[in-house]
Scaffold this motif. Structure first.
Motif, mmCIF file in Angstrom:
data_model
loop_
_atom_site.group_PDB
_atom_site.id
_atom_site.type_symbol
_atom_site.label_atom_id
_atom_site.label_comp_id
_atom_site.label_asym_id
_atom_site.label_seq_id
_atom_site.Cartn_x
_atom_site.Cartn_y
_atom_site.Cartn_z
ATOM 1 N N THR A 1 11.862 7.188 1.729
ATOM 2 C CA THR A 1 10.897 6.687 2.701
ATOM 3 C C THR A 1 11.596 6.349 4.016
ATOM 4 O OG1 THR A 1 9.855 5.648 0.814
ATOM 5 C CG2 THR A 1 8.982 5.094 2.953
ATOM 6 N N ILE B 1 14.742 -0.760 9.037
ATOM 7 C CA ILE B 1 14.535 -0.533 7.610
ATOM 8 C C ILE B 1 15.619 0.386 7.059
ATOM 9 C CG2 ILE B 1 13.077 0.715 5.975
ATOM 10 C CD1 ILE B 1 10.683 -0.495 7.240
ATOM 11 N N ILE C 1 5.420 -0.910 11.575
ATOM 12 C CA ILE C 1 5.480 0.547 11.689
ATOM 13 C C ILE C 1 4.082 1.129 11.694
ATOM 14 C CG2 ILE C 1 6.117 2.638 10.455
ATOM 15 C CD1 ILE C 1 8.655 1.384 9.650
ATOM 16 N N SER D 1 7.493 1.172 16.429
ATOM 17 C CA SER D 1 7.581 1.692 15.067
ATOM 18 C C SER D 1 8.969 2.231 14.789
ATOM 19 C CB SER D 1 6.584 2.828 14.866
ATOM 20 O OG SER D 1 5.302 2.334 14.785
ATOM 21 N N LEU E 1 10.695 7.830 7.537
ATOM 22 C CA LEU E 1 10.176 6.951 8.587
ATOM 23 C C LEU E 1 10.929 7.165 9.879
ATOM 24 C CD1 LEU E 1 9.580 3.561 6.740
ATOM 25 C CD2 LEU E 1 7.878 5.127 7.644
ATOM 26 N N LEU F 1 4.408 5.888 3.671
ATOM 27 C CA LEU F 1 4.582 4.544 3.132
ATOM 28 C C LEU F 1 3.805 4.318 1.833
ATOM 29 C CD1 LEU F 1 4.415 2.457 6.404
ATOM 30 C CD2 LEU F 1 6.323 2.537 4.806
ATOM 31 N N SER G 1 11.470 -0.454 14.215
ATOM 32 C CA SER G 1 11.304 -1.029 12.876
ATOM 33 C C SER G 1 11.852 -0.082 11.815
ATOM 34 C CB SER G 1 9.833 -1.292 12.593
ATOM 35 O OG SER G 1 9.235 -1.956 13.647
ATOM 36 N N ALA G 2 11.593 1.199 12.008
ATOM 37 C CA ALA G 2 12.069 2.165 11.029
ATOM 38 C C ALA G 2 13.577 2.167 10.963
ATOM 39 C CB ALA G 2 11.539 3.558 11.378
ATOM 40 N N ALA H 1 7.320 -2.999 7.771
ATOM 41 C CA ALA H 1 6.463 -1.888 7.357
ATOM 42 C C ALA H 1 5.119 -1.982 8.051
ATOM 43 C CB ALA H 1 6.285 -1.915 5.838
ATOM 44 N N ILE I 1 8.987 1.463 -0.281
ATOM 45 C CA ILE I 1 10.065 1.897 0.613
ATOM 46 C C ILE I 1 11.340 2.057 -0.182
ATOM 47 C CG2 ILE I 1 11.517 1.266 2.554
ATOM 48 C CD1 ILE I 1 9.155 -0.210 3.729
ATOM 49 N N ILE J 1 2.679 -0.459 -0.493
ATOM 50 C CA ILE J 1 3.747 0.123 0.310
ATOM 51 C C ILE J 1 4.973 0.266 -0.570
ATOM 52 C CG2 ILE J 1 5.351 -0.384 2.197
ATOM 53 C CD1 ILE J 1 3.033 -1.673 3.648
#
Lengths: 491, 175, 102, 656
Positions: D86, D48, D8, D41, D90, D133, D44-45, D5, D82, D80
């Motif tokens: 989310t 996630i 991101i 980012s 994201l 977030l 990473s998203a 997160a 998630i 944050i």
């Protein structure tokens, strides 16, 4: 012989002063870096010692109280002293300040330390003058500069008259109380000297002296002229340390005069009903913030602008004293710390710009972002913070301070303060907009880039970083501020 | 014929004499067209006040007043007057003070002080005890750590700073 | 007819006011200093008088002596500043010093 | 999870800082840096989302920020949160932002403020990510305002020209009007729930602490804010004007950031929206969908058509949310993000190729010249029209229609009509631009296919516009059970995509399919195969209507009459007062507002600003003038004033 412990910071400063004098005499003709280093070392060690000291509410030497508040102010003033020496070396006045300059700064800070700890009127007055007299000289140290001469002349005359008025008030108070000790004053207050007509005179005259020191309207006249004439670093020193010491002493006196905290506001909440002194302070607060901000609107020179802004800030801080409660006082301490970094940064950066431009007019700042983004951004952050915008330290200080004012029900005072904040937005933003030109043409004329020496970068970063950091995480500082003020104010 | 006993009147007469002398001198200092005369007015006022100190039984302070004020500060001021007297501007050793506004402000101030003094009870003793010598107690007070030792030490630092600063400013320019 | 505390205080008030008038009326900086000295003297007179008619002791006199020291220091510094100004402009007329304003 | 997160958020934030301060000195002016950070980012998203798809628990972390009561109270927090929602947001935001960044590297080439554009673009993405977030309202509000600020900078990016500056201001002011609702909602919620945290708010709603009337007020406030941000009638007027910004910005605004924020807000706060509020949400959405469709029909500027189609599609999303088809609304947000970004970037490619010609009447026949742009664009058109069974838009839109059918049938009919319109005007756009014969030979001759950095994003988005609906993968992520657990509310009233798919297999689905196909074929026939003369004959009976549509139902005129004219009048009045007034001194606060606003926008309307602030600024101005007059420079004068005040204080203190 009582324990010398509480005096160690003062002794360190004295030793540093003498060492500076000595090394300066021995090292004549060479580049006087050693004295500067010694002075900074003196400040740092004194500050560290004070930081490490255990607060004690007992009166030592019959005249001092080294409680948490006094120690905090000691650390504060030593910090300012050290930063001022550095800022002087990076500012427009002296690249390497002489031994006299350093000695005077050390002596003034020594005065401030004693002033903030003194609980005795004789010591208070003496310390007050120990702050003032070196300051008069500091302002005029650039001897061939006509502006500096004029500024120091005005400063000394105005200062001497104010301190004479304050002394007269003190003399009446001593007669009324029968003692010079503030504790005796506090006892006498419970015996009803507050009702004596001369008490009003004493309060007004004392307030005049304090108002001079903290440049509150209508005893502010010297400030814009003096700041404009003095080197920027000295201006910052006066605006921060000298003022803070004045506040500290005022708080000591108010703490003696006012029993406990002020009552919850009644009615619209203009001024508290308490003793005269608070009402006098309240009037000073209202006048200072309103007129300070209003006058700042028209300034085109950075040091004058900062001077008027510092007058307005004095108003905010006086507001906290007016609404005498633990929460406003803690807010005040927090605000002072914020004020320290913001103003020193503002003056230091102004000095750097003036050194390169030869002028502090707004035109010298036009397009600063194209000359040096670093300086421009740093100054912009400071301006935002001075305005009290989140997420900077200035916002936090203002938030806590005004929270206390509103919490006590002084709505009208608080609203007036906030309105003043809105007005101040304009002149701070004018500096920012000048630095960041929006059309290409405006920037073109000022396109020569500056290379910033590392020292300048470090100094500005060191001053601006706390403004940002504490703006985000101030909880520890807030806890500290509450602890510091606990010793000052009773239930 | 027996002369009336004048003893009760001596002290008041001396007081009023000294007080009048001091106040009139002070007013002269404010209004004299010549600066040097103003300085003399100040000196006279200093002497008058010193006399009042003696009447109050404060012999040490009275003496210090004469020595420091008259012998030191006043001489300093006269030096200042003389050194700055040779000026090309219109303002030299003579100056006709503009008194209207200052007199009004000063008068108002005095009036305000009188009003306040009038209503105040200082719990003062009407007849004070006979004066005692003060030099020894003053000396002890200065050196007693529980009294004024610290301010005494601080004042030395103040003097040092003031003298260094004054010397720096007044030093003849090298160029 | 006895002389009491109030008499001295009134004299002090008069001296202070006269000093204030001097300060406000004079254009010559040295004369302004003269006025300031008068004001300090007025305060000293008060202090000493309170000692005499108050609870006793020498507090006021000690205070007065400190004031003396401060007066001397202040006068020295003020005169130094004044001489410096005189050096630069050949005049010590405070009304002529208006470069800094606004 | 925390590290991801923070990556991101942090990567693009660092990118922004570096780009903003040092970008000008970076090689290639730093565009690559921002592309790289936003890609980080995105990765990473995706990670996630994968973990959420794999059934990971929602993630929540918060730090105490400060205690406003000065001790003893509940501290305000930053944090944050998630969950599935989310995660979806994201991925959408970072993917679209990444593609837009990539696209811009070519599109903005040669712009004097090239580096600055990327800095702001990056900040725009950061702001949106902050918003998504957030675990509490205050934090969300910060992101919300940052989004507004960045959109303002970007729409007005070419502020040397008057139109972008005005458009930026319009966007800023209109969305600020909506924000009033947000402030009201925040106040109402904090007052009753005593916290800003989502979970605590929902907890309060469940326990009854947050109850009528505050819950309704909060709901309306939030929706009003969403209306401003997501351009719902009557606060939609800023969005079409926002086309004045660079086209990649439009793509980002319309697909993933600005307008998505409103939909996300409503989606996030679904659990506290009362039936009354939901009905209003649905109605406003449906009305907006149809109205914007009509307006789009009569526009000739390629970007304006797309802009109104966005307004219309956003209407669908709100309709979906309002009828309780929670997933459908958010699903549509996702698919729409892909195909609208596609079409905006496509139009950017076209505009780029045609040397910044935006009028469709001068285009035509571009498909041969720009095959990649053309074919990918067609994918977008088909998706938005909801071509059955293959395009992403079909699944999401039909889910909404199905939801409407079950809850508010009247709105279903409106939406169905809107679907016909959508297909029709989108086909019009496509036909006029890419098909037929070139109308302006000059433009046509210069047209060329865009470079790879522009076409690659188009290809990726084109693929997504088709495939993103397959399998309705959101169903897993947006599982109401999961979200409900995270939110602490019961899931009753929510419909899953799965349910809705089942339901639209019947008559409803058939009608929806028919509508889409009808619109597409109709558009193709009318604008491709009908001759000019026949088209004119067809349009004649509708001339009056067309004018109304073309004038956009007169919203701008209306606002001018009811808002702008009185303001001008007032300004004029103040001006007269000021000129005739006693004080001829410098107009301090007038300069204030002018300078600040001018600095912000580069251009302001002097009359309004001056007039309004004359009134506000009079007092400090006079005080300041007096104060400066007192500061005469004469120390004797200073002393006289101070001493005079002292003397007065002494006397008054005794007399009073």
């Amino acid at each position: 012989m009582p324990d010398l412990g509480p005096l160690v910071p003062s002794i360190l400063l004295t030793v540093a002063a003498l060492a500076v004098l000595l090394t300066d005499l021995l090292g004549r003709g060479r580049r006087p870096v050693v004295p500067a280093v010694l002075a900074i070392a003196g400040f740092v060690t004194a500050g560290l010692v004070a930081w490490g000291q255990a607060p004690d509410t007992a009166v030592v030497f019959g005249v001092l109280r080294a409680d948490a508040f006094g120690l905090a102010m000691t650390v504060f003033c030593c910090l300012v002293g050290a930063l001022t020496v550095v800022a002087t070396m990076r500012g427009e006045a002296f690249r390497t300040p002489g031994g006299e300059y350093l000695l005077l700064i050390l002596a003034a800070v020594l005065g401030m330390i004693i002033l903030s700890m003194s609980v005795d009127l004789v010591t208070l007055y003496l310390a007050f003058e120990t702050v003032s007299i070196p300051s008069y000289v500091l302002v005029g140290m650039r001897r061939s500069d006509l502006k500096a001469n004029e500024a120091s002349m005005k400063y000394v005359l105005f200062g001497a008259v104010s301190s004479a008025a304050m002394l007269y008030g003190l003399s009446l108070l001593v007669g009324l109380v029968g003692s010079t000790s503030l504790d005796a004053l506090s006892v006498a207050m419970t015996n009803g000297i507050g009702a004596q007509p001369i008490f009003w005179v004493a309060c007004v005259l004392m307030a005049a002296g304090f108002a001079f020191k903290i440049s509150a309207v209508p005893f502010h006249f010297w400030a814009p002229d003096v700041y404009a004439g003095a080197p920027a670093a000295v201006g910052g020193f006066l605006a921060v340390a000298s003022k803070a010491a004045g506040f500290a002493a005022l708080i000591r006196v108010v703490a003696a005069v006012v029993p406990g905290q002020v009552a919850q506001a009644t009615g619209a909440g203009w001024l508290p009903d308490g003793p005269f002194l608070l009402q006098v302070v309240g009037v000073l607060a209202i006048l200072s913030m309103t007129f300070g901000n209003a006058a700042a609107l028209r300034q085109t020179e950075i040091k004058r602008l900062l001077a008027w802004s510092s007058i307005a800030h004095a108003g905010y801080i006086l507001l906290a004293i007016t609404v005498w409660s633990d929460s406003t006082l803690a807010g005040l301490v927090l605000y002072l710390v914020a004020y320290l970094f913001m103003n020193l940064a503002a003056f230091a950066i102004a000095g750097m710009v003036i050194r390169r431009q030869g002028s502090g007019e707004m035109s010298a700042f036009r397009g600063l972002a194209r000359r040096n983004v670093w300086l421009a951004v740093a100054l912009a952050i400071v301006m935002f913070s001075l305005t009290g915008l989140p997420p900077f330290f200035g916002f936090v200080g203002k938030l806590q301070l005004f929270y206390g004012v509103f919490a006590k029900g002084y709505i009208a005072l608080g609203v007036l303060g906030l309105l003043n904040g809105v007005v101040s937005l304009y002149y701070y933003m004018r500096v920012v907009t000048a630095m960041f030109p929006f059309s290409e043409q405006e920037g073109e004329e000022a396109a020569t880039a500056w290379r910033l020496p590392l020292a300048d970068k470090l100094l500005s970063a060191g001053l601006v970083a706390p403004v940002v950091l504490f703006g985000l995480f101030w909880s520890p500082l807030w806890e500290w501020a509450k602890a510091v003020t606990e010793s000052v104010i009773g239930g | 014929m027996k002369l009336p006993d004048l003893t009760p009147y001596i002290a008041p007469a001396v007081f009023y004499g000294l007080a009048a002398f001091a106040v009139i001198s002070a007013i002269a200092a404010a209004t004299a067209p010549k600066i040097v005369h103003a300085a003399f007015g100040l000196m006279a006022a200093f002497f008058g006040v010193a006399g009042l100190y003696f009447m109050l039984g404060a012999d040490f302070v009275g003496l210090a007043q004469v020595i420091v004020y008259v012998g030191g500060i006043l001489v300093l001021l006269v030096f200042g007057i003389l050194m700055t007297g040779k000026t090309r501007s219109t303002l030299g050793l003579e100056e006709k003070p503009k008194l209207l506004i200052p007199a009004f402000v000063g008068g108002l101030f005095f009036f305000g002080l009188l009003l306040a003094l009038h209503g105040t009870d200082f719990a003062a003793r009407a007849v004070p005890p006979d004066p005692q010598p003060t030099t020894a107690p003053i000396g002890r007070a200065f050196l007693d750590p529980e009294q004024y030792l610290l301010p005494f030490e601080l004042s030395s630092m103040l003097l040092l700073a003031a003298l260094v600063g004054a010397a720096y400013l007044a030093r003849r320019r090298r160029t | 007819m006895t002389i009491g505390l109030m008499h001295y205080l009134v004299v002090g008030a008069a001296l202070f006011s006269a000093g204030l008038v001097t300060v406000l009326a004079r254009r010559n900086a040295v004369a302004i200093l003269i006025g300031i000295e008068l004001m300090l003297n007025a305060a000293n007179l008060n202090l000493v008088a309170f000692d005499r008619y108050g609870p006793g002791g020498v507090r006021g006199q000690v205070f007065a002596l400190f004031v003396l020291v401060i007066a001397a220091a202040e006068a020295a510094v003020a005169l130094a500043i004044l001489l410096n100004v005189f050096d630069a402009r050949d005049r010590i007329d405070v009304d002529a010093m208006t470069n800094l304003k606004g | 999870m925390l590290g991801l997160a923070l990556t991101i958020l942090g990567a693009p934030l660092v990118g922004f800082v570096i780009q903003f301060f040092l970008g000008r000195r970076l090689p290639g002016q730093g565009a690559w840096l921002t592309v790289a950070t936003i890609f980080a980012s995105f990765v990473s998203a995706v990670v996630i989302m994968a973990s959420q798809l794999g059934g990971a628990d929602p993630f929540h972390i918060s730090w105490a920020w400060f205690d406003p009561s000065g001790g003893g109270g509940t501290p305000w927090t930053v944090g944050i949160h998630i969950d599935g929602l989310t995660a979806v947001m994201l991925v959408v935001v970072t993917l679209v932002a990444f593609l837009v960044h990539l696209f811009s590297t070519s599109y903005m080439k040669g712009d004097p403020k090239y580096y600055l554009f990327f800095a702001w673009l990056q900040m725009f993405s950061v702001s949106m990510l902050v918003l998504v977030l957030a675990d509490n309202l205050l934090h969300l509000f910060m992101g919300w305002e940052l989004v507004g600020l960045c959109s303002y900078k970007l729409i007005g990016f070419w502020s040397e020209k008057p139109a972008p500056g005005n458009a930026a201001r319009k966007a800023f002011i209109t969305t600020r009007i909506g924000d009033l609702g947000m402030v009201v909602a925040i106040a109402a919620i904090y007052m009753t729930a005593g916290s800003f945290e989502f979970s605590k708010i929902f907890e309060a709603a469940r326990s009854g602490a947050l109850a009528d009337p505050w819950i309704t007020i909060a709901g309306f406030g939030l929706f009003f804010a969403a209306m401003g941000k997501s351009a719902q009638a009557p606060l939609h007027v800023w969005l079409p004007d926002a086309m004045e910004g660079p086209t990649p910005v439009s793509a980002l605004i319309h697909a993933a950031t600005m307008v998505a924020a409103g939909v996300y807000l409503i989606g996030r706060f679904m659990p506290i929206l009362t039936p009354d509020v939901l009905t209003v949400v649905a109605t406003v959405g449906a009305v907006t969908a149809v109205m914007a469709g009509f307006i789009a029909l009569a526009q000739d500027d390629i970007k304006k058509v797309l802009a109104y189609s966005t307004v219309s599609q956003l209407g669908y999303m709100f309709l979906g949310l309002g009828v309780g088809a929670w997933h459908a609304g958010l699903f549509h947000l996702t698919t729409h993000a892909f195909f609208k970004a596609l079409m905006f970037l496509g139009s950017g490619s076209v505009i780029h190729a045609c040397h910044h010609e935006q009028d469709m009447r001068k285009m035509g026949g571009l498909l041969k010249k720009m095959p990649i742009t053309g074919w990918t664009f067609l994918a977008g058109v088909l998706a938005i029209a909801g071509l059955p069974f293959i395009t992403a838009g079909f699944f999401s839109k039909d889910a909404i229609l199905a939801g409407a059918w079950h809850r508010l049938p009247f709105l279903y009919w409106m939406a169905l009509f809107g679907a016909v319109l959508t297909a029709f005007y989108m086909m019009r756009l496509f036909a006029m631009t890419f098909l037929g014969k070139p109308r302006d030979q000059h433009v046509h001759d210069h047209a060329h296919e865009s470079p790879a950095s522009m076409t690659i994003p188009l290809l990726i988005l084109g693929a997504l516009a088709i495939c993103a609906g397959w399998g309705a993968w959101h169903g897993i992520l947006l599982n109401p059970e999961i979200v409900a657990d995270a939110m602490g509310v019961t899931a009753t009233g929510f419909k899953t995509v799965g349910d809705l798919e089942f339901e639209h297999s019947g008559l409803v689905a058939a009608m929806a399919i028919t509508a889409g196909v009808l619109g597409l074929l109709g558009g193709l026939y009318v604008f491709r195969f009908m001759g000019g003369a026949a088209l004119d004959r067809l349009k004649r009976p509708f001339a009056g209507l067309e004018k109304v549509f073309h004038r956009k139902f007169g919203f701008d005129e209306l606002y001018r009459e009811i808002a702008m004219r009185p303001a001008y009048g007032l300004a004029k009045g103040f001006r007269v007062v000021d000129e005739k007034g006693v004080d001829g001194a410098v107009n301090v606060i007038g300069r204030f507002a002018r300078d600040t606003l001018a600095a912000l926008s580069g251009r302001t309307d002097r009359r309004v600003v001056d007039g309004a602030v004359h009134l506000v600024g009079w007092v400090p101005r006079v005080l300041g003038a007096g104060m400066n007059a007192l500061q005469s420079g004469r120390v004797r004068f200073y002393l006289s004033v101070s001493a005079g005040v002292l003397a007065l204080a002494l006397v008054l203190g005794r007399i009073l």
